[in-house]
Design a protein around this motif. Structure first.
Motif, mmCIF file in Angstrom:
data_model
loop_
_atom_site.group_PDB
_atom_site.id
_atom_site.type_symbol
_atom_site.label_atom_id
_atom_site.label_comp_id
_atom_site.label_asym_id
_atom_site.label_seq_id
_atom_site.Cartn_x
_atom_site.Cartn_y
_atom_site.Cartn_z
ATOM 1 N N TRP A 1 0.681 -1.242 -0.024
ATOM 2 C CA TRP A 1 -0.026 0.042 0.011
ATOM 3 C C TRP A 1 0.759 1.231 -0.032
ATOM 4 N N ASP A 2 1.943 1.167 0.561
ATOM 5 C CA ASP A 2 3.026 2.320 0.362
ATOM 6 C C ASP A 2 3.332 2.721 -1.181
ATOM 7 N N LEU A 3 3.381 1.627 -1.958
ATOM 8 C CA LEU A 3 3.669 2.025 -3.258
ATOM 9 C C LEU A 3 2.540 2.494 -3.877
ATOM 10 N N TRP A 4 1.477 1.878 -3.526
ATOM 11 C CA TRP A 4 0.073 2.618 -4.230
ATOM 12 C C TRP A 4 0.081 3.884 -3.854
ATOM 13 N N ILE A 5 0.244 4.519 -2.352
ATOM 14 C CA ILE A 5 0.420 5.857 -2.196
ATOM 15 C C ILE A 5 1.542 6.663 -3.075
ATOM 16 N N LYS A 6 2.392 6.096 -3.213
ATOM 17 C CA LYS A 6 3.248 6.661 -4.215
ATOM 18 C C LYS A 6 2.998 6.951 -5.416
ATOM 19 N N ALA A 7 2.111 5.839 -6.005
ATOM 20 C CA ALA A 7 1.612 5.895 -7.482
ATOM 21 C C ALA A 7 0.415 7.240 -7.135
ATOM 22 N N CYS A 8 -0.352 7.222 -6.204
ATOM 23 C CA CYS A 8 -1.245 8.379 -6.223
ATOM 24 C C CYS A 8 -0.517 9.764 -6.167
ATOM 25 N N ASN A 9 0.428 9.832 -5.461
ATOM 26 C CA ASN A 9 1.460 11.176 -5.238
ATOM 27 C C ASN A 9 1.973 11.378 -6.589
ATOM 28 N N THR A 10 2.296 10.301 -7.281
ATOM 29 C CA THR A 10 3.122 10.721 -8.718
ATOM 30 C C THR A 10 2.041 11.175 -9.609
ATOM 31 N N LEU A 11 0.865 10.516 -9.670
ATOM 32 C CA LEU A 11 -0.264 10.866 -10.503
ATOM 33 C C LEU A 11 -0.482 12.508 -9.907
ATOM 34 N N LYS A 12 -0.354 12.921 -8.769
ATOM 35 C CA LYS A 12 -0.935 14.123 -8.623
ATOM 36 C C LYS A 12 0.445 15.167 -9.206
ATOM 37 N N MET A 13 1.600 14.823 -8.766
ATOM 38 C CA MET A 13 2.625 15.351 -9.565
ATOM 39 C C MET A 13 2.575 15.723 -11.016
ATOM 40 N N LYS A 14 2.040 14.539 -11.653
ATOM 41 C CA LYS A 14 2.055 14.677 -13.102
ATOM 42 C C LYS A 14 0.920 15.840 -13.371
ATOM 43 N N MET A 15 -0.262 15.767 -12.561
ATOM 44 C CA MET A 15 -1.440 16.771 -12.908
ATOM 45 C C MET A 15 -0.962 18.301 -12.464
ATOM 46 N N TRP A 16 -0.062 18.222 -11.194
ATOM 47 C CA TRP A 16 0.489 19.785 -11.065
ATOM 48 C C TRP A 16 1.375 20.205 -12.149
#
Length: 168
Positions: free
Chosen positions: A97-112
């Motif tokens: 689940w830590d890697l899933w959280i990293k994926a969520c944050n990475t998608l947010k970074m792409k959006m920003w």
């Protein structure tokens, strides 16, 4: 896909399967972002109503992004929460689940990154994620699915149809 995810939410929430819900929220957010990036304006609030609305109105891509940010925040909270049971099949991160959280944050970074020219706070939001270190930083954390290799002598992790259609 989105219809299936929405149907899954009711079942998973009733059974306290928060990690299932979180995965659905990630995929729903990812889908909205990809559609908005590709098409611009897309239907969101009137979409997925079946025969009740066969022609949903288009809404600004900014709404897709706002919706996706909200879904990703919810997904992170759900990945951090305890679940009654975990998915038995996770082809991306095998229940990490830590890697899933990293994926969520990475998608947010792409959006920003996409929003940087129209949102003055985008860089600060991007930098805030960087400061946490909770984003994909190594290829071992990549959000990618590899097809299982079918031959030990010549392992090929591409889709099986690749070999059938493009190789002799």
């Amino acid at each position: 896909m989105l219809v299936d995810i929405k149907a899954m939410y009711d079942l998973a929430e009733a059974a306290d399967l928060t990690h299932h819900v979180a995965m659905g929220q990630f995929f729903e957010a990812y889908t909205y972002v990809v559609l908005a990036d590709f098409f611009g304006d897309i239907p969101i609030t009137e979409a997925l109503q079946g025969a009740d609305n066969l022609n949903p109105a288009l809404e600004p891509g900014s709404l897709a992004y706002d919706t996706a940010f909200g879904l990703l925040d919810q997904a992170i909270a759900n990945f951090q929460a305890e679940a009654a049971a975990d998915p038995t099949y996770d082809v991306f991160y095998n229940g990490d689940w830590d890697l899933w959280i990293k994926a969520c944050n990475t998608l947010k970074m792409k959006m920003w990154l996409q929003l940087r020219l129209i949102d003055s706070g985008a860089k600060a939001s991007f930098d805030a994620i960087v400061a946490t270190g909770e984003y994909i930083q190594d290829s071992s954390e990549d959000f990618q699915y590899n097809w299982p290799a079918t031959s030990a002598a010549q392992p090929d992790t591409r889709h099986p149809r690749y070999g059938l259609n493009y190789q002799a």
